[in-house]
Design a protein around this motif. Structure first.
Motif, mmCIF file in Angstrom:
data_model
loop_
_atom_site.group_PDB
_atom_site.id
_atom_site.type_symbol
_atom_site.label_atom_id
_atom_site.label_comp_id
_atom_site.label_asym_id
_atom_site.label_seq_id
_atom_site.Cartn_x
_atom_site.Cartn_y
_atom_site.Cartn_z
ATOM 1 N N LEU A 150 0.724 -1.307 0.035
ATOM 2 C CA LEU A 150 -0.232 -0.167 0.169
ATOM 3 C C LEU A 150 1.004 1.197 -0.095
ATOM 4 C CD1 LEU A 150 -3.297 0.669 0.133
ATOM 5 C CD2 LEU A 150 -3.020 0.867 2.495
ATOM 6 N N THR A 151 1.962 1.300 0.664
ATOM 7 C CA THR A 151 2.509 2.581 1.051
ATOM 8 C C THR A 151 3.656 2.565 -0.481
ATOM 9 O OG1 THR A 151 2.754 2.078 3.369
ATOM 10 C CG2 THR A 151 4.620 3.589 2.327
ATOM 11 N N LEU A 152 4.322 1.470 -0.832
ATOM 12 C CA LEU A 152 5.086 1.592 -1.883
ATOM 13 C C LEU A 152 4.462 2.015 -3.371
ATOM 14 C CD1 LEU A 152 7.252 -1.656 -1.390
ATOM 15 C CD2 LEU A 152 8.097 0.648 -1.248
ATOM 16 N N ASN A 153 3.180 1.574 -3.454
ATOM 17 C CA ASN A 153 2.070 1.813 -4.544
ATOM 18 C C ASN A 153 2.023 3.526 -4.662
ATOM 19 O OD1 ASN A 153 2.219 -0.630 -5.141
ATOM 20 N ND2 ASN A 153 -0.175 -0.930 -4.560
ATOM 21 N N ARG A 154 1.950 3.958 -3.509
ATOM 22 C CA ARG A 154 1.419 5.357 -3.125
ATOM 23 C C ARG A 154 2.811 6.118 -3.620
ATOM 24 N NH1 ARG A 154 -3.580 7.666 -3.706
ATOM 25 N NH2 ARG A 154 -4.985 6.188 -2.920
ATOM 26 N N VAL A 155 3.876 5.703 -2.960
ATOM 27 C CA VAL A 155 5.186 6.380 -3.050
ATOM 28 C C VAL A 155 5.763 6.545 -4.437
ATOM 29 C CG1 VAL A 155 7.646 6.402 -2.444
ATOM 30 C CG2 VAL A 155 5.980 6.061 -0.516
ATOM 31 N N TYR A 156 5.677 5.541 -5.130
ATOM 32 C CA TYR A 156 6.130 5.341 -6.488
ATOM 33 C C TYR A 156 5.126 5.676 -7.432
ATOM 34 C CZ TYR A 156 10.563 3.351 -4.536
ATOM 35 O OH TYR A 156 11.741 3.287 -3.977
ATOM 36 N N GLU A 157 3.953 5.929 -7.107
ATOM 37 C CA GLU A 157 2.705 6.487 -8.017
ATOM 38 C C GLU A 157 2.333 5.590 -9.049
ATOM 39 O OE1 GLU A 157 0.738 8.973 -8.070
ATOM 40 O OE2 GLU A 157 1.544 9.746 -6.187
ATOM 41 N N GLY A 158 2.531 4.184 -8.505
ATOM 42 C CA GLY A 158 2.149 2.816 -9.445
ATOM 43 C C GLY A 158 3.452 2.391 -10.172
ATOM 44 N N TYR A 159 4.309 2.939 -9.931
ATOM 45 C CA TYR A 159 5.717 2.296 -10.457
ATOM 46 C C TYR A 159 5.278 2.804 -11.979
ATOM 47 C CZ TYR A 159 5.047 -0.427 -6.554
ATOM 48 O OH TYR A 159 4.825 -1.187 -5.195
ATOM 49 N N SER A 160 6.969 2.659 -12.428
ATOM 50 C CA SER A 160 7.191 2.994 -14.027
ATOM 51 C C SER A 160 7.848 1.666 -14.563
ATOM 52 C CB SER A 160 7.994 4.190 -14.051
ATOM 53 O OG SER A 160 8.353 4.045 -15.643
ATOM 54 N N PHE A 161 7.308 1.398 -15.665
ATOM 55 C CA PHE A 161 8.026 -0.034 -16.177
ATOM 56 C C PHE A 161 9.405 0.055 -16.231
ATOM 57 C CE2 PHE A 161 3.575 -1.038 -17.332
ATOM 58 C CZ PHE A 161 3.604 -2.358 -16.859
ATOM 59 N N PHE A 407 -5.264 3.840 10.353
ATOM 60 C CA PHE A 407 -5.447 2.843 9.247
ATOM 61 C C PHE A 407 -6.303 3.384 8.036
ATOM 62 C CE2 PHE A 407 -7.431 -0.663 6.948
ATOM 63 C CZ PHE A 407 -6.338 -0.819 6.082
ATOM 64 N N VAL A 408 -7.514 3.882 8.473
ATOM 65 C CA VAL A 408 -8.405 4.420 7.306
ATOM 66 C C VAL A 408 -7.841 5.452 6.925
ATOM 67 C CG1 VAL A 408 -10.621 5.327 7.287
ATOM 68 C CG2 VAL A 408 -10.366 3.320 8.598
ATOM 69 N N ALA A 409 -7.092 6.316 7.520
ATOM 70 C CA ALA A 409 -6.664 7.571 6.620
ATOM 71 C C ALA A 409 -5.710 7.165 6.068
ATOM 72 C CB ALA A 409 -5.972 8.490 7.965
ATOM 73 N N ALA A 410 -4.579 6.367 6.278
ATOM 74 C CA ALA A 410 -3.351 5.999 5.428
ATOM 75 C C ALA A 410 -4.004 5.328 4.272
ATOM 76 C CB ALA A 410 -2.414 5.192 6.313
ATOM 77 N N TRP A 411 -5.100 4.375 4.805
ATOM 78 C CA TRP A 411 -5.723 3.652 3.409
ATOM 79 C C TRP A 411 -6.403 4.380 2.362
ATOM 80 C CZ3 TRP A 411 -10.616 2.969 1.678
ATOM 81 C CH2 TRP A 411 -10.935 2.113 0.647
ATOM 82 N N HIS A 412 -6.751 5.693 2.539
ATOM 83 C CA HIS A 412 -7.250 6.413 1.721
ATOM 84 C C HIS A 412 -6.382 7.254 1.102
ATOM 85 C CE1 HIS A 412 -11.382 6.104 3.974
ATOM 86 N NE2 HIS A 412 -11.856 6.432 2.721
ATOM 87 N N ASP A 413 -5.447 7.725 1.738
ATOM 88 C CA ASP A 413 -4.345 8.191 0.965
ATOM 89 C C ASP A 413 -3.040 8.726 2.023
ATOM 90 O OD1 ASP A 413 -2.634 9.409 -0.904
ATOM 91 O OD2 ASP A 413 -4.120 10.963 -1.632
ATOM 92 N N LEU A 414 -1.969 8.980 1.577
ATOM 93 C CA LEU A 414 -0.941 9.461 2.621
ATOM 94 C C LEU A 414 -0.690 10.807 2.578
ATOM 95 C CD1 LEU A 414 1.791 6.801 1.693
ATOM 96 C CD2 LEU A 414 0.322 6.343 3.436
ATOM 97 N N GLU A 415 -1.685 11.448 3.239
ATOM 98 C CA GLU A 415 -1.866 12.849 3.343
ATOM 99 C C GLU A 415 -2.048 13.215 4.898
ATOM 100 O OE1 GLU A 415 -4.798 14.863 0.973
ATOM 101 O OE2 GLU A 415 -3.992 14.031 -0.950
ATOM 102 N N TRP A 416 -1.177 14.378 5.388
ATOM 103 C CA TRP A 416 -1.608 14.842 6.837
ATOM 104 C C TRP A 416 -2.722 15.175 7.030
ATOM 105 C CZ3 TRP A 416 1.288 13.305 10.460
ATOM 106 C CH2 TRP A 416 2.466 13.112 10.514
ATOM 107 N N LYS A 417 -3.535 15.926 6.204
ATOM 108 C CA LYS A 417 -4.872 16.320 6.282
ATOM 109 C C LYS A 417 -5.795 15.369 6.734
ATOM 110 C CE LYS A 417 -7.079 16.744 1.901
ATOM 111 N NZ LYS A 417 -7.714 17.493 1.092
#
Length: 522
Positions: A150-161, A407-417
């Motif tokens: 979940l974290t890596l997908n967000r950090v790398y924005e779905g990865y580049s091939f 977890f609910v907040a992080a699952w939605h998106d990694l944003e401080w708000k």
């Protein structure tokens, strides 16, 4: 004077106040939409002559724009699946295979070559489950892997091939029409569900079906409710890779849910749901159409979300900020109501029952607990089964809610708000839990005692709704950076009368909810 006539007079007064309040709110909302039309972002030509449509919400704009195509796809899928099911007696593995093929075609259109990422991660998760299922800490390993993904997908924005070699870089030109890592949040929930359900089945299920039947009207009538489908462990041969992939990619629920557990899903591939008749499903569809027309009227006449996107709240009075924030909540509720019910309708016609995500209107929730049980309810059931109960349930409620909402907040998106929203919600939740524990031990016997208890509950409900409104203002309107400005505006002496009216409105709303619930008991 007896209590019944007194309650009728109170109800009449509350209804009169509600009529006056909503009339004033509608008038002010229309005036705001008219006065700020030139400054609002996201307004487009609408389907109602002479009115601009609020298309500032990307989620709703995409769903509404793709609705015709989506409906054609839904009809084609259902004709194929139901034709094979009722014409050829297709079920179990056969139904899994057909749904998997159709769903992968659907995913290829949505994500293009990125479907490969989904299948690779799903395969690794399946291998982890099967390898470690009999170990004590299997669920911990499953959770760790899925949170990492979940974290890596967000950090790398779905990865580049290209990250995996320049020879694969050309695939970045075929990423489909929809970002795969956004939808993958739901896939993570399903992967965790599969893993936990399999581990718990191996360690034997403790579900007492006979005891459950005595309390459940659906099961007592000879049908099987969703809760029973979820809690009853399946035979080991039902946890196959084919059914697992079908579950992860099941087209009707893939984009937005509702969330369904693996046990409940796999059970309904063998025996399609029978709790909803054809007539009830048709009625469900008609109600959806009527609610769609309602949101069309709302977005054409009241541009609540456009005010948020345009960041014009600083120019408004405290009472107008309240109207906008309340309007945004209503819009969000109706938006998700329509999106989730559309996909649930698709799933029901396909033979799979899921929990209703919005079983109760947002205006019928006087406390945080009832609000969260009724907002994204299928996710709430998932959280209870896979997070809350494993953490200790009601025995550690005051601590568990912090883990759950983070977890609910992080699952939605990694944003401080969103993290701020989650922690503010928890801060509001703690006093409610404490007060409820004391309130449940206090039983008023006299008429005066019951009256005082009811008034205190109404005031507590008004405080809770106020706290919920503040939390959602921070999460969805002003953001953490706007808290200081918002508080200085709200606490100014000129704003106090408006705050008094707002609190009185919440008090009246809670009292009306009490009357509605009393009427349902009689």
């Amino acid at each position: 004077m007896s209590s019944v006539p007194w309650k009728r007079l109170e109800l009449a007064a509350l209804c009169a106040y509600a009529v006056v309040f909503y009339s004033a709110m509608i008038q002010r909302s229309l005036r705001l939409a008219r006065d700020y039309t030139g400054k609002l972002y996201g307004l487009r030509a609408g389907s109602i002559p002479g009115r601009l449509n609020d298309s500032s919400d990307g989620q709703w704009r995409n769903f509404r724009g793709n609705l015709p195509v989506l409906t054609v796809v839904m009809a084609a899928f259902l004709i194929v699946v139901n034709g094979l099911r009722y014409g050829c007696g297709l079920k179990g593995r056969g139904a899994s295979l057909v749904w998997l093929i159709l769903s992968l075609i659907y995913l290829c259109y949505l994500h293009g070559a990125c479907v490969g990422f989904i299948l690779v991660i799903a395969g690794i998760n399946y291998a982890i489950v099967k390898l470690f299922a009999r170990y004590k800490y299997c669920t911990g390993i499953i959770w760790s892997f899925n949170l990492a993904m979940l974290t890596l997908n967000r950090v790398y924005e779905g990865y580049s091939f290209s990250l995996f070699g320049q020879q694969l870089a050309f695939l970045d030109n075929y990423r489909g029409t929809f970002r795969w890592h956004i939808c993958f949040n739901f896939v993570v929930l399903r992967m965790i569900s599969f893993g936990c359900d399999y581990c718990w089945t191996l360690s034997s299920s403790h579900f007492d079906h006979k005891k459950h039947m005595q309390k459940c009207e659906v099961c007592y009538s000879g049908k099987t409710c969703y809760f029973a489908l979820q809690e009853k462990g399946l035979s080991i041969d039902k946890y196959t890779f084919l059914t697992y992939l079908c579950y992860l990619t099941y087209a009707p629920l893939y984009i937005a849910g509702p969330v369904v557990s693996y046990n409940a899903f796999a059970a309904q591939l063998d025996v399609p749901q029978k709790n909803y008749s054809v007539g009830q499903i048709c009625c469900y569809g008609v109600r959806w159409i009527l609610n769609f027309l309602l949101i069309e009227v709302m977005t054409h006449f009241f541009h609540y979300n456009a005010f948020v996107v345009s960041r014009l709240w600083r120019q408004l009075t405290p009472f107008e900020i309240f109207i906008i924030s309340y309007g945004v909540l209503i819009f969000m509720w109706l938006k998700f109501f329509l999106i989730w019910r559309y996909f649930r309708f698709w799933s029901l016609v396909g033979g799979v029952e899921t929990p209703e995500n919005m079983p109760r209107c947002i205006n019928n929730c006087p406390d945080l607990e009832s609000f969260w049980k009724s907002w994204h309810a299928s996710f709430n059931k998932w959280l209870v089964r896979y997070v809350y109960i494993p953490l200790g349930g009601s025995r550690r409620k005051l601590l568990s809610i912090w883990v759950v909402f983070t977890f609910v907040a992080a699952w939605h998106d990694l944003e401080w708000k969103l993290i701020s929203w989650a922690w503010l919600t928890c801060l509001c939740f703690v006093p409610e839990i404490v007060i409820k524990s004391f309130s449940n031990n206090f039983q008023a016997k006299s008429t005066l005692g019951r009256f005082i208890r009811r008034e205190l509950c109404a005031i507590a409900g008004a405080v809770t709704v106020s706290s919920l409104m503040v939390a959602n203002l921070v999460g969805y309107v002003v953001g953490p950076s706007g808290i200081k400005v918002l508080m200085s505006r709200m606490l100014h002496k000129d704003a106090l009368p408006g705050l008094g009216i707002i609190f009185a409105t919440f008090y009246v709303a809670v009292k009306l909810i009490f009357h509605v619930r009393d009427a349902r008991k009689t």
